[in-house]
Design an enzyme around this catalytic site. Sequence first.
Site, mmCIF file in Angstrom:
data_model
loop_
_atom_site.group_PDB
_atom_site.id
_atom_site.type_symbol
_atom_site.label_atom_id
_atom_site.label_comp_id
_atom_site.label_asym_id
_atom_site.label_seq_id
_atom_site.Cartn_x
_atom_site.Cartn_y
_atom_site.Cartn_z
ATOM 1 N N LYS A 137 88.303 -8.248 7.631
ATOM 2 C CA LYS A 137 87.461 -7.108 8.028
ATOM 3 C C LYS A 137 86.681 -6.507 6.872
ATOM 4 O O LYS A 137 87.166 -6.455 5.747
ATOM 5 C CB LYS A 137 88.360 -6.006 8.590
ATOM 6 C CG LYS A 137 89.111 -6.403 9.820
ATOM 7 C CD LYS A 137 89.858 -5.187 10.342
ATOM 8 C CE LYS A 137 90.976 -5.597 11.263
ATOM 9 N NZ LYS A 137 92.186 -4.838 11.023
ATOM 10 N N GLY A 176 96.508 -12.054 -2.898
ATOM 11 C CA GLY A 176 96.505 -12.139 -1.434
ATOM 12 C C GLY A 176 96.329 -13.549 -0.910
ATOM 13 O O GLY A 176 96.792 -14.527 -1.500
HETATM 14 N N1 LIG Z 1 86.339 -15.588 10.984
HETATM 15 C C1 LIG Z 1 87.510 -14.970 11.021
HETATM 16 N N2 LIG Z 1 87.941 -14.364 12.136
HETATM 17 C C2 LIG Z 1 89.143 -13.749 12.172
HETATM 18 N N3 LIG Z 1 89.982 -13.672 11.126
HETATM 19 C C3 LIG Z 1 89.602 -14.247 9.982
HETATM 20 C C4 LIG Z 1 88.357 -14.919 9.868
HETATM 21 N N4 LIG Z 1 88.253 -15.391 8.624
HETATM 22 C C5 LIG Z 1 89.369 -15.041 7.979
HETATM 23 N N5 LIG Z 1 90.188 -14.359 8.784
HETATM 24 C C6 LIG Z 1 91.536 -13.868 8.484
HETATM 25 O O1 LIG Z 1 91.516 -12.964 7.417
HETATM 26 C C7 LIG Z 1 92.852 -12.857 6.951
HETATM 27 C C8 LIG Z 1 92.854 -12.443 5.517
HETATM 28 O O2 LIG Z 1 92.220 -11.219 5.444
HETATM 29 P P1 LIG Z 1 92.516 -10.173 4.324
HETATM 30 O O3 LIG Z 1 93.918 -9.698 4.469
HETATM 31 O O4 LIG Z 1 91.423 -9.190 4.400
HETATM 32 O O5 LIG Z 1 92.369 -11.060 3.040
HETATM 33 P P2 LIG Z 1 93.254 -11.082 1.732
HETATM 34 O O6 LIG Z 1 94.687 -11.195 2.170
HETATM 35 O O7 LIG Z 1 92.790 -12.261 0.973
HETATM 36 O O8 LIG Z 1 92.976 -9.815 1.028
HETATM 37 C C9 LIG Z 1 93.480 -14.212 7.170
HETATM 38 O O9 LIG Z 1 94.673 -14.031 7.896
HETATM 39 C C10 LIG Z 1 92.438 -14.969 7.970
HETATM 40 O O10 LIG Z 1 92.967 -15.682 9.058
#
Ligand SMILES: Nc1ncnc2c1ncn2[C@@H]1O[C@H](COP(=O)(O)OP(=O)(O)O)[C@@H](O)[C@H]1O
Length: 481
Positions: free
Chosen positions: A274, A430
């Site tokens: 998001k 992350g």
């Molecule tokens: N196009 C997408 N639609 C829905 N979810 C997504 C999409 N691309 C990535 N994600 C999800 O985003 C999640 C990671 O988001 P986030 O927690 O914001 O990143 P990070 O953990 O690297 O900080 C993952 O679980 C992944 O499945």
Amino acid sequence: MASAPTTSSLSLAVRRAASVAPAAAPLRRGGLAAGCQPARSLAFAAADQRLAAHVASRCRAASSSRGIRAVATMAKKSVGDLTAADLEGKRVFVRADLNVPLDDSQNITDDTRIRAAIPTIKYLISNGAKVILSSHLGRPKGVTPKFSLAPLVPRLSELLGIEVIKADDVVGPEVEKLVSTLPNGSVLLLENVRFYKEEEKNDPEFAKKLASLADLYVNDAFGTAHRAHASTEGVTKFLKPSVAGFLLQKELDYLVGAVSSPARPFAAIVGGSKVSSKIGVIESLLEKCDILLLGGGMIFTFYKAQGLSVGASLVEEDKLELATSLLAKAKEKGVSLLLPSDVIIADKFAPDANSKVVPASAIPDGWMGLDIGPDSVASFSSTLETTKTVIWNGPMGVFEFDKFAVGTEAIAKKLADLSGKGVTTIIGGGDSVAAVEKVGVADVMSHISTGGGASLELLEGKELPGVVALDEAVTVKSVTV
Ligand SMILES: Nc1ncnc2c1ncn2[C@@H]1O[C@H](COP(=O)(O)OP(=O)(O)O)[C@@H](O)[C@H]1O
Ligand SMILES: O=C(OP(=O)(O)O)[C@H](O)COP(=O)(O)O
């Protein structure tokens, strides 16, 4: 490996680049004005912001014509500043983040955080200190056997090459007795510090009890440095010196240092689910980077803000205006912001969904974008070819499903390739770390953060309580540019 700036102690609040001259020139000690010396050779004892600024301005005058950049730094004292004379026979309370994943049989499934804590502990025991090692594991509510630190003892002992002693408690007479009999150069692992609710409350009495076990304090728990807990923050009020461990130092050098004064062009890749969870990071990086590549679920909010149809993709309706303003801000700052030109869409959110590649402008109703497409991978890759520093936070797609992990894995491989060519590659914690590990390229990256939440907060420009609480030292370093 690329030349990220390194400091002999930690960068924190004040970093003043005194000059960024284009030509590279070797450091010449004799060529610098009095008070300006090469990196690692000069540590000012007084922690005074004005002194830092003053020295920076003197170094600016001295170095601007020589291709030398002098950086005066409000820094934190490092464990490396302590010598055998400071450590021999001393009881050192070391807070590490040994919060590692365990399977149902209590086997460690990823020992990265244990390995990352080893250099500090080894340094202390090799200098004759008695290490009192503390960590949390998970989020227990009171004493919970499955969150005991006992399963970590064999691996710690193996990596340290000594038998680590384990206490069954965190504070109290039994622990005090064990501490009193510790020989020099040994390690006592305390039980999970979160077995006491006072830990997360940062209870001063509890912090005092922890402190009473030791003579000095080392915080090496980067992954928990964004928590103001008794063992990360409170304890520093009762133990002097309170210094940073090598891991904490390295994390800050990369996540603050390399990002604040990067070799350019500097690209940031931000993905994840998001926009709302990455606003702070994007805004902060827009101030620093030359190129911003966006992927993951957040791109659909940007597409929609630009008037495109996004089908059933993830969209934050209340963030459309924000997305528009971030695009405008990038333009205003001269940052080239790239959104994927094509996406892989799915007919449902599932690993076995039907999928196809479409241009970003042609997502049909009922379909959702779950990964970036091949054209985007190619254009992101060629853009990244031009860079000297890259930081990555957040996956490009739903990488947990193999079918939609292609974009994320391609970016991981590209960064590994660039790292081999001397580009500084920083993986900001992350899920991006999980992706890099899945592809098997973790070892070649310049830096992989051990903290998800902590790295995010740092990239947002926030100060971490566990770092702020440590003793200060001002250093001046010079790097050739
Ligand atoms: N196009 C997408 N639609 C829905 N979810 C997504 C999409 N691309 C990535 N994600 C999800 O985003 C999640 C990671 O988001 P986030 O927690 O914001 O990143 P990070 O953990 O690297 O900080 C993952 O679980 C992944 O499945
Ligand atoms: O795993 C951790 O954080 P992370 O999942 O954000 O990397 C740290 O050990 C902090 O744990 P906490 O989020 O329970 O305070």
